[in-house]
Design a protein around this motif. Sequence first.
Motif, PDB file in Angstrom:
ATOM      1  N   PRO A 314       0.763  -1.367   0.121  1.00  0.00           N
ATOM      2  CA  PRO A 314       0.093  -0.050   0.269  1.00  0.00           C
ATOM      3  C   PRO A 314       0.778   1.302   0.053  1.00  0.00           C
ATOM      4  N   GLU A 315       1.834   1.341   0.624  1.00  0.00           N
ATOM      5  CA  GLU A 315       2.918   2.461   0.590  1.00  0.00           C
ATOM      6  C   GLU A 315       3.463   2.730  -0.569  1.00  0.00           C
ATOM      7  N   ARG A 316       3.740   1.864  -1.494  1.00  0.00           N
ATOM      8  CA  ARG A 316       4.332   2.215  -2.685  1.00  0.00           C
ATOM      9  C   ARG A 316       3.699   1.661  -4.000  1.00  0.00           C
ATOM     10  N   ILE A 317       3.003   0.554  -3.921  1.00  0.00           N
ATOM     11  CA  ILE A 317       2.258   0.167  -5.362  1.00  0.00           C
ATOM     12  C   ILE A 317       0.848   0.724  -5.375  1.00  0.00           C
ATOM     13  N   LYS A 318       0.855   1.140  -6.502  1.00  0.00           N
ATOM     14  CA  LYS A 318      -0.519   1.815  -6.771  1.00  0.00           C
ATOM     15  C   LYS A 318      -1.672   0.685  -6.974  1.00  0.00           C
ATOM     16  N   ALA A 319      -2.793   0.842  -6.384  1.00  0.00           N
ATOM     17  CA  ALA A 319      -3.749  -0.015  -6.212  1.00  0.00           C
ATOM     18  C   ALA A 319      -4.506   0.010  -7.656  1.00  0.00           C
ATOM     19  N   GLY A 320      -5.195  -1.347  -7.979  1.00  0.00           N
ATOM     20  CA  GLY A 320      -6.164  -1.218  -9.140  1.00  0.00           C
ATOM     21  C   GLY A 320      -5.215  -1.611 -10.540  1.00  0.00           C
ATOM     22  N   ILE A 352      22.937 -13.415 -12.555  1.00  0.00           N
ATOM     23  CA  ILE A 352      21.676 -13.282 -12.028  1.00  0.00           C
ATOM     24  C   ILE A 352      20.702 -13.060 -12.999  1.00  0.00           C
ATOM     25  N   ASP A 353      19.677 -13.900 -13.525  1.00  0.00           N
ATOM     26  CA  ASP A 353      18.895 -13.641 -14.549  1.00  0.00           C
ATOM     27  C   ASP A 353      17.657 -13.036 -14.055  1.00  0.00           C
ATOM     28  N   GLY A 354      17.245 -12.657 -12.925  1.00  0.00           N
ATOM     29  CA  GLY A 354      16.282 -11.708 -12.662  1.00  0.00           C
ATOM     30  C   GLY A 354      16.597 -10.290 -12.725  1.00  0.00           C
ATOM     31  N   VAL A 355      15.554  -9.601 -12.946  1.00  0.00           N
ATOM     32  CA  VAL A 355      15.768  -7.880 -13.338  1.00  0.00           C
ATOM     33  C   VAL A 355      15.031  -7.301 -12.182  1.00  0.00           C
ATOM     34  N   ASN A 356      15.082  -6.218 -11.730  1.00  0.00           N
ATOM     35  CA  ASN A 356      14.338  -5.237 -10.863  1.00  0.00           C
ATOM     36  C   ASN A 356      13.192  -4.889 -11.372  1.00  0.00           C
ATOM     37  N   GLN A 357      12.133  -5.103 -10.881  1.00  0.00           N
ATOM     38  CA  GLN A 357      10.650  -4.728 -11.374  1.00  0.00           C
ATOM     39  C   GLN A 357      10.118  -3.927 -10.629  1.00  0.00           C
ATOM     40  N   LEU A 358      10.741  -3.318  -9.464  1.00  0.00           N
ATOM     41  CA  LEU A 358      10.184  -2.288  -8.561  1.00  0.00           C
ATOM     42  C   LEU A 358       9.482  -1.024  -9.331  1.00  0.00           C
ATOM     43  N   GLY A 359      10.405  -0.284 -10.020  1.00  0.00           N
ATOM     44  CA  GLY A 359       9.742   0.790 -10.877  1.00  0.00           C
ATOM     45  C   GLY A 359       8.285   0.497 -11.617  1.00  0.00           C
ATOM     46  N   PHE A 360       8.437  -0.802 -12.190  1.00  0.00           N
ATOM     47  CA  PHE A 360       7.174  -1.119 -13.024  1.00  0.00           C
ATOM     48  C   PHE A 360       6.087  -1.341 -12.057  1.00  0.00           C
ATOM     49  N   LEU A 361       6.193  -2.237 -11.157  1.00  0.00           N
ATOM     50  CA  LEU A 361       5.234  -2.301  -9.937  1.00  0.00           C
ATOM     51  C   LEU A 361       4.748  -1.123  -9.319  1.00  0.00           C
ATOM     52  N   GLU A 362       5.539   0.050  -9.558  1.00  0.00           N
ATOM     53  CA  GLU A 362       5.047   1.087  -8.605  1.00  0.00           C
ATOM     54  C   GLU A 362       4.308   2.042  -9.666  1.00  0.00           C
ATOM     55  N   ALA A 363       4.354   1.492 -10.996  1.00  0.00           N
ATOM     56  CA  ALA A 363       3.648   2.417 -12.005  1.00  0.00           C
ATOM     57  C   ALA A 363       4.352   3.584 -12.390  1.00  0.00           C
ATOM     58  N   LYS A 364       5.922   3.543 -12.112  1.00  0.00           N
ATOM     59  CA  LYS A 364       6.467   4.696 -12.524  1.00  0.00           C
ATOM     60  C   LYS A 364       7.044   4.659 -13.987  1.00  0.00           C
ATOM     61  N   GLN A 365       6.492   3.382 -14.634  1.00  0.00           N
ATOM     62  CA  GLN A 365       6.911   2.837 -16.100  1.00  0.00           C
ATOM     63  C   GLN A 365       5.845   2.094 -16.506  1.00  0.00           C
ATOM     64  N   ILE A 366       5.326   2.028 -17.680  1.00  0.00           N
ATOM     65  CA  ILE A 366       4.357   1.246 -18.342  1.00  0.00           C
ATOM     66  C   ILE A 366       4.976  -0.036 -18.381  1.00  0.00           C
ATOM     67  N   ASN A 367       6.143  -0.026 -18.877  1.00  0.00           N
ATOM     68  CA  ASN A 367       6.510  -1.389 -19.379  1.00  0.00           C
ATOM     69  C   ASN A 367       7.673  -2.291 -18.403  1.00  0.00           C
ATOM     70  N   SER A 368       7.336  -3.389 -18.366  1.00  0.00           N
ATOM     71  CA  SER A 368       8.246  -4.412 -17.563  1.00  0.00           C
ATOM     72  C   SER A 368       9.673  -4.186 -17.910  1.00  0.00           C
ATOM     73  N   ASN A 369      10.482  -4.433 -17.275  1.00  0.00           N
ATOM     74  CA  ASN A 369      12.190  -4.513 -17.606  1.00  0.00           C
ATOM     75  C   ASN A 369      12.384  -5.857 -18.139  1.00  0.00           C
ATOM     76  N   ARG A 370      11.659  -6.641 -18.492  1.00  0.00           N
ATOM     77  CA  ARG A 370      11.881  -8.094 -18.857  1.00  0.00           C
ATOM     78  C   ARG A 370      11.033  -8.298 -20.357  1.00  0.00           C
ATOM     79  N   GLU A 371      11.594  -8.745 -21.302  1.00  0.00           N
ATOM     80  CA  GLU A 371      11.009  -9.020 -22.882  1.00  0.00           C
ATOM     81  C   GLU A 371      11.162 -10.412 -23.013  1.00  0.00           C
ATOM     82  N   SER A 372      11.818 -11.018 -22.328  1.00  0.00           N
ATOM     83  CA  SER A 372      12.032 -12.543 -22.926  1.00  0.00           C
ATOM     84  C   SER A 372      12.413 -13.507 -21.594  1.00  0.00           C
TER      85      SER A 372
END
Length: 653
Positions: A314-320, A352-372
Amino acid sequence: MKKLPIHLFLYCLFAFGAYAQKRPNVVLIFPDNLGIGEIGSYGGVRGVPTPNIDQIGKEGIRLTNFNVEYSCTPSRASILTGRYATRTGETYGEGLTHWEVTIAEGLRSVGYATALFGKWDLGGDDDWLGKREPTQQGFDEWYGIPTTSHWSQFTSFEGFSATKVPVPYIWEGIDGKTSQKVKPFDLQTRRTLDREAAERAVRFMETNVQKNKPFFLYYPMTQLHFPGLPHPDKAGTTGAGDMGDSMADVDFNTGIILNALKKLGIEKNTLVIWCSDNGAELRRPWRGSTGAWRGYYNSAMEGGIRTPCVIRWPERIKAGQVSNEMVHEMDLFPTIAAAVGSPEIVPTDRAIDGVNQLGFLEAKQINSNRESAIFMNSTGKVMAVKWKDWKFWYYFKTEVPDPNPDNLVRLFELRADPAEETDMKDYYPWVVSKMDKIVKEYETSLIKYPRVPAYQADPYTPPSVGLGKAVEVYARTDRAALPNRTEAIANPDFTGAWSTTVLDTRSPLITTERSVVPTLGSGWGDKIDIRQKDDLLLVEKVFFTPRDLQPLIRLKYALNGSKTENNVNLGHSDNMATSICKWENNRLVITTIYSYLDSKTKQKQESKVVQTMWLSAATAAPWEPVLIVETNREAVAEGLSAINRTVYTRGYR
């Protein structure tokens, strides 16, 4: 060592304590073999309400393209390490080496309390005790089963003998001590394990809130893995059988965790991640639902690797939020590390194959940081690769009878074809070029960072960076060097029916099967009819079934050097291909240009495929000329080229 002045020491101590209070708690709920079709907000097919799970998504984000490894153990290895499971061991069934760094270890290093309640399944089947326990991988305490859920059935089988096979148990342990047996794991305790784990999780959270200490709670449920036997208070409550009742149990237990967070007053600053380890349960009578997708776990079909995932903070990730952007479970480690303000806990001395998705989850960016994402089996061989909305199979395999079993290489456009039924590789060759580049980069990484070898005891020490061997993680005919071209028959007439079926003229006493090597094919398919006139080559093939009510696919090529256009509609109306033919010493060379939009620049791009065809004299009975098509798929931007030959014999035999 130089000591800090007392006032600076006290300041740092206070500052660290204040910062620690602000760090978010992390709750990772990880049910087992739970398909995307079981959850209400994903269109639950059984009609079993899942209000608690749905609420997480409403108050945060619901992902519709969340990807995982294809089975229980590799999925757990991947989510906890942020790596493809095959990197963690050539036989990851033996468990994780202590060299691997888990989320729990990373978070504990920055002051988090850590606990696991539920299913471990990362210590190996038989020799985990005192060697590869959860408490040896960063967890302060744990309670649950070391292996998997169907072991609960063993003691009920008629031929079970406790003198030959150890009785399965539920265990508990704390850091620094060997785990202890709690009670047998049988058909009765299987029903209550998840509830007990949830209740212990609540006590763990309460204890650490009292200590003002941030915590990481990992709650890997055992449901809906077979046998899907619900808690007694849920049995018979949904009218949807054991699986429906067990799903109600899963949601209820999720609610126990959520209610505790609210009661403790920490829900706003707690990152809650709820996701399933792999696709739906396959075994009857507890077969699960994969919703719109095809296939089950233990497969790279979408039903096996695309699972539900809802995330709330709730403090960081936009609802809905609802998103179809690609996210993978291995992204959670770097994302959690960023969320707690400690990206340094993610190791930098390995892949490390994972990527940081925090900005995407927080709706600071439309696209995920992963394409494949790459999907590999237990031996490290590539099954399939996903890139954006495309899925390319390097070795197609499904759990149902396949009407075309020799077609191992297939391309699907998932949003247009969610059931993975219409192979489009011959009409969108540029996608193959991009997929091969993705796999090539992974293969190259294995030279820099080799996989952990099989059967490694602890302590394991990896080789120096860059000392790995080249590894080919898929086989395909174009990966081998082509032999010299055979002589072309003069003045060829390609007219006739042609098939890639290998004519097996061996004695029936020879029982060995011919191995089938995956191939991209000629670009025309396995069975074609050709009509050649003075100024025209017409290639026909059957693609659709009669019930599809679609005509034959007819490809026309002008033999006088003029351009021809072919537009084959396979669910997209914009698939225009332009071809030019020319003769070179009794060989017909067909150059075809496919147009497409670059996904990044949105600019029009071109993909070139060159097919060189000729008739070659037979070298064996029945002494009929064969048709050879050499197909060169030239590389596109950020892609690789591929060249192979396809041999056709006359008729459909």
